[in-house]
Design an enzyme around this catalytic site. Structure first.
Site, PDB file in Angstrom:
ATOM      1  N   ASP A 265      25.793  47.658 -23.979  1.00 29.51           N
ATOM      2  CA  ASP A 265      26.776  46.851 -23.267  1.00 29.51           C
ATOM      3  C   ASP A 265      26.052  45.594 -22.763  1.00 29.51           C
ATOM      4  O   ASP A 265      24.826  45.457 -22.905  1.00 29.51           O
ATOM      5  CB  ASP A 265      27.442  47.648 -22.137  1.00 29.51           C
ATOM      6  CG  ASP A 265      28.797  47.040 -21.751  1.00 29.51           C
ATOM      7  OD1 ASP A 265      29.078  45.894 -22.159  1.00 29.51           O
ATOM      8  OD2 ASP A 265      29.582  47.705 -21.048  1.00 29.51           O
TER       9      ASP A 265
HETATM   10  C1  NOJ Z   1      31.120  44.503 -20.569  1.00 30.08           C
HETATM   11  C2  NOJ Z   1      32.143  45.586 -20.713  1.00 30.08           C
HETATM   12  O1  NOJ Z   1      31.697  46.750 -20.044  1.00 30.08           O
HETATM   13  C3  NOJ Z   1      32.469  45.952 -22.153  1.00 30.08           C
HETATM   14  O2  NOJ Z   1      33.561  46.810 -22.159  1.00 30.08           O
HETATM   15  C4  NOJ Z   1      32.733  44.722 -22.962  1.00 30.08           C
HETATM   16  O3  NOJ Z   1      33.051  45.083 -24.285  1.00 30.08           O
HETATM   17  C5  NOJ Z   1      31.506  43.825 -22.910  1.00 30.08           C
HETATM   18  N1  NOJ Z   1      31.242  43.454 -21.525  1.00 30.08           N
HETATM   19  C6  NOJ Z   1      31.645  42.581 -23.761  1.00 30.08           C
HETATM   20  O4  NOJ Z   1      32.537  41.701 -23.192  1.00 30.08           O
END
Ligand code: NOJ
Length: 751
Positions: A265
């Protein structure tokens, strides 16, 4: 190198030709724009990296032209001509925004979920995207957590079916096919079980819970062929997921046979340091070793892996020792997975295949029609004292901060949606009835100015009326006085739910509670429509309303779906995918809680499980609950046999009858419980469900297959030592219209 040739295995060939630097470059996953900084690091200039061949993939391009330009740059910067792939957060639709996922889950309609996912895939693919960061399949039972909005609700079986349907919709038979994209199951794992409902917080839970609640949706998504997985920010039982080798390389890869791509993430690798797992390069070695193939935004792989590949790492305090040779092999492993993913998408053959003119987006009108249907299917009718559906001739006063709202209807994580695409509720009502309802703001969404400021950090949709509350209310009461029916449109702003948007008190914000109470006092028939991103404790609102519709944030056609239900152009069929707490402090809560030794209400009423400040009989809306316009009666359930051997299938048969003059869509739910087991089991758990349309007066006989494997459970002193067992003896089956109102039958497994 000519990657378009079909003969040799291109991935092997490329691996043989690539330098270490080129391989590390493939593991770098960058954000396209400056955008909102949501992680620990500011991204470096993308152009610079592309020119050096140091990017494997990009997310957030926002247009076909941008994606094309970036692909051209990447190919120019890559000695071997290795293309990028493009990803995006396509959470509940792309340009056509569908209801929040928690709303879609309430449809219990897997074909609908497959259809909305397929439509989103087609829109995304037409913009040159190859991968979507969806489906989000984090079970959550905590209404405080803001990301409940993005997920499938509280139940593992429902979530597993949703995972399957969404993957089917996004990928079809081939994630590289026309109009398809690669799904990315997230967030692996137990991200929806953070301590105290605070976002990003860690999860401490029994291994049995991990295996039976949080992992099954991932197993289902993998079985459906999901091409990628995103790792969660949190730690699970003390080990942060970005370093969690037992869960990623162990359970996910070795256990389920998953052979796709694992991405971090946003700055999740860098965040291992704050988790206390060591500074770079130790943290980087841990993430790579755990099976995180790509590093999103942080660029820690890019910075640290060249050195690690020379020296290896030995950090006894962090419990990791890997030689240079081992690190190099791990880089190869990750790079190979990135290339295989690109190969699966057809990119090694044709980097521009998504960008051809032939890849037109699907017709927007089709998407809108689907969005409208989905919005009506997502809304849950919680109460109806005979008031709904309304006559189109009724003189309606539409009151509340969401009565004419566009932006909030999109809900959280609608990164490619546009508020202008939303038809607001007052216009939807006017279009359906031929007359514009009287309109009043009624109340501010929230009254604490500090909260408005906090919400506005995420965007600026929280409008406040600066007039004194009494004045705003007086205007609303005047509108109500001239009407025959009041429809109150209340709820949460879209910034109230979503990432980093937990609420300590998940209830209807106070000014709106005061509004509903005042409207109820008028004695006029009152319909309350709740637009929200999480299950809210509704408190007195549930008693004050004559009809109550829980509509979530319904997307571009959310208000139209609501209008359809209010005036009977659609029939209500939503069922709660998550329990509404009876009080904001009643969190987490689930129908599937375990029994205790002192059930409540019990014989020793004082020594009970429960709260002094919440009556046991407080009105509750349990998991699976939702009303039709008319009644559906359940006949007695019958089992094909009451004793069975483990290999035998038992059939449970039940007749249901729509006793009303209106059509209905009934979701028949089958739960099980195990009165005697080796450990405490949930009070009941969902084992199957079936959704059936019923014409006026129609009866149907349904048959459910019951098999012994539905009753196995793990004993798990640790993840590695988990053993699945099943016991002979009596089990109970509970069938009904929701998790509470059921009829029971008993079955004995003889072995
Ligand atoms: C953080 C989020 O937790 C995740 O769900 C998302 O896909 C990513 N950022 C990318 O934006």
């Amino acid at each position: 190198m000519d990657l378009s040739s079909k003969d040799s295995d291109k991935v092997d060939t490329l691996m043989g030709l690539m330098t270490l630097t080129e391989k590390i470059g493939q593991l770098n996953l960058m954000a396209a724009g400056e955008g909102l900084l949501t992680g620990a690091r500011q991204p470096t200039s993308l152009a610079e990296r592309l020119a050096d061949g140091q990017v494997g993939a990009i997310f957030g391009t926002k247009s076909l032209a941008t994606a094309r330009a970036m692909q051209e740059r990447a190919l120019a910067g890559s000695r071997l001509g290795i293309p990028l792939f493009f990803a995006e957060d396509v959470i509940h639709g792309h340009r056509t925004v569908f209801p929040l996922n928690i709303g879609l889950a309430c449809s219990w309609d897997m074909d609908l979920i497959a259809a909305t996912s397929a439509f989103a895939a087609a829109e995304a693919a037409a913009e040159g995207l190859h991968q979507v960061y969806a489906p989000m399949i984090d079970i959550s039972r905590d209404a405080r957590w803001g990301r409940v909005a993005e997920g499938p609700g509280e139940d593992p079986l429902l979530a597993a079916r949703i995972a399957t349907a969404a993957v089917r919709g996004f990928q079809g038979n081939d994630p590289g096919g026309k109009g398809r994209v690669a799904a990315c199951l997230k967030h692996f794992v137990a991200y929806g079980a953070p301590d105290s409902g605070r976002d990003y917080d860690n999860a401490s839970l029994a291994w049995e819970d991990l295996l039976t609640i949080y992992l099954p949706p991932f197993a289902a998504g993998v079985a459906a062929g999901a091409a990628s997985v995103m790792v969660a920010f949190n730690a699970v039982n003390k080990l942060p997921m970005h370093a969690n080798a037992p869960l990623i390389e162990g359970w996910l890869r070795a256990g389920t046979g998953f052979d796709g791509l694992v991405v971090s993430d946003y700055t999740g690798v860098a965040e291992l340091t704050a988790h206390g797992l060591g500074r770079a390069p130790v943290a980087v070695a841990r993430a790579l070793h755990a099976g995180v193939d790509m590093d999103m935004v942080g660029e820690d792989y890019l910075r640290e892996l060249p050195g690690l590949a020379e020296t290896g790492v030995a950090a006894p305090d962090a419990g990791i020792a890997l030689s240079a040779v081992e690190i190099t092999a791990l880089i190869d492993r990750a790079c190979r997975r990135v290339l295989r993913f690109k190969q699966k998408l057809g990119l090694l053959e044709d980097p521009f295949r998504r960008m051809e003119r032939a890849a037109r987006p699907p017709a927007r009108a089709k998407g809108r029609a689907l969005a409208r249907k989905a919005a009506a299917r997502a809304a849950v009718l919680l109460k109806n004292d005979g008031l709904l559906p309304l006559s189109p001739k009724a003189r309606v006063a539409l009151i509340g901060p969401f009565a004419a709202d566009r932006a909030n209807m999109l809900g959280t994580w609608a990164v490619s949606g546009r508020a202008d695409d939303v038809t607001p509720l007052h216009e939807a009502v006017a279009a359906l009835t031929g007359r514009l309802p009287a309109l009043a703001w009624g109340a501010n969404i929230v009254d604490e100015s500090w909260l408005v400021e906090r919400l506005n950090v995420h965007g600026v949709t929280v409008q406040q009326d600066p007039r004194p509350e009494a004045e705003i209310l007086a205007e609303a009461l005047a509108a109500a006085a001239a009407a025959e029916v009041i429809v109150a449109a209340v709820g949460e702003a879209k910034e109230h739910a979503g990432e980093s948007s937990s609420r300590l008190s998940p209830d209807l914000p106070a000014p709106q509670q005061r509004l509903v109470a005042a409207l109820a006092q008028t004695g006029k028939p009152l319909v309350v429509v709740v637009f929200a991103g999480r299950p809210l404790a509704l408190g007195a609102v549930a008693e004050q309303a004559d009809a109550l519709l829980y509509a979530w944030h319904g997307g571009v056609a959310g208000p139209e779906g609501v209008a359809d239900l209010l005036f009977g152009a659609a029939i209500p069929s939503g069922r709660l995918a998550v329990t509404l707490p009876a009080h904001p402090g009643e969190v987490p809560s689930t129908y599937a809680a375990e029994p205790t030794g002192r059930p409540s209400p019990g014989r020793f009423a004082k020594f009970r499980t429960g709260w002094l400040d919440l009556p046991d009989d407080a009105p509750r809306f349990p998991f699976g609950f939702g009303l039709n316009f008319g009644d559906v009666l359940y006949g007695p359930p019958r089992l094909s046999r009451s004793r069975a051997r483990a290999g035998q299938t038992v059939t449970l048969q039940i007749e249901i009858t729509n006793t009303s003059a209106r059509a209905a869509i009934e979701t028949v739910q089958l739960y099980a419980s195990d009165p005697v087991a080796r450990i405490t089991r949930p009070r009941r758990w969902l084992i199957d469900f079936r959704q059936v349309p019923l014409g006026p007066g129609e009866s149907r006989v349904l048959r459910f297959r019951v098999t012994a494997d539905q009753f196995s459970y793990p004993l798990a002193p640790s993840l590695q030592d988990a053993e699945w067992v099943r016991d002979p003896g009596e089990i109970h089956l509970h069938i009904g219209a929701n998790s509470r109102d059921t009829q029971r039958t008993e079955l004995t497994w003889m072995d």
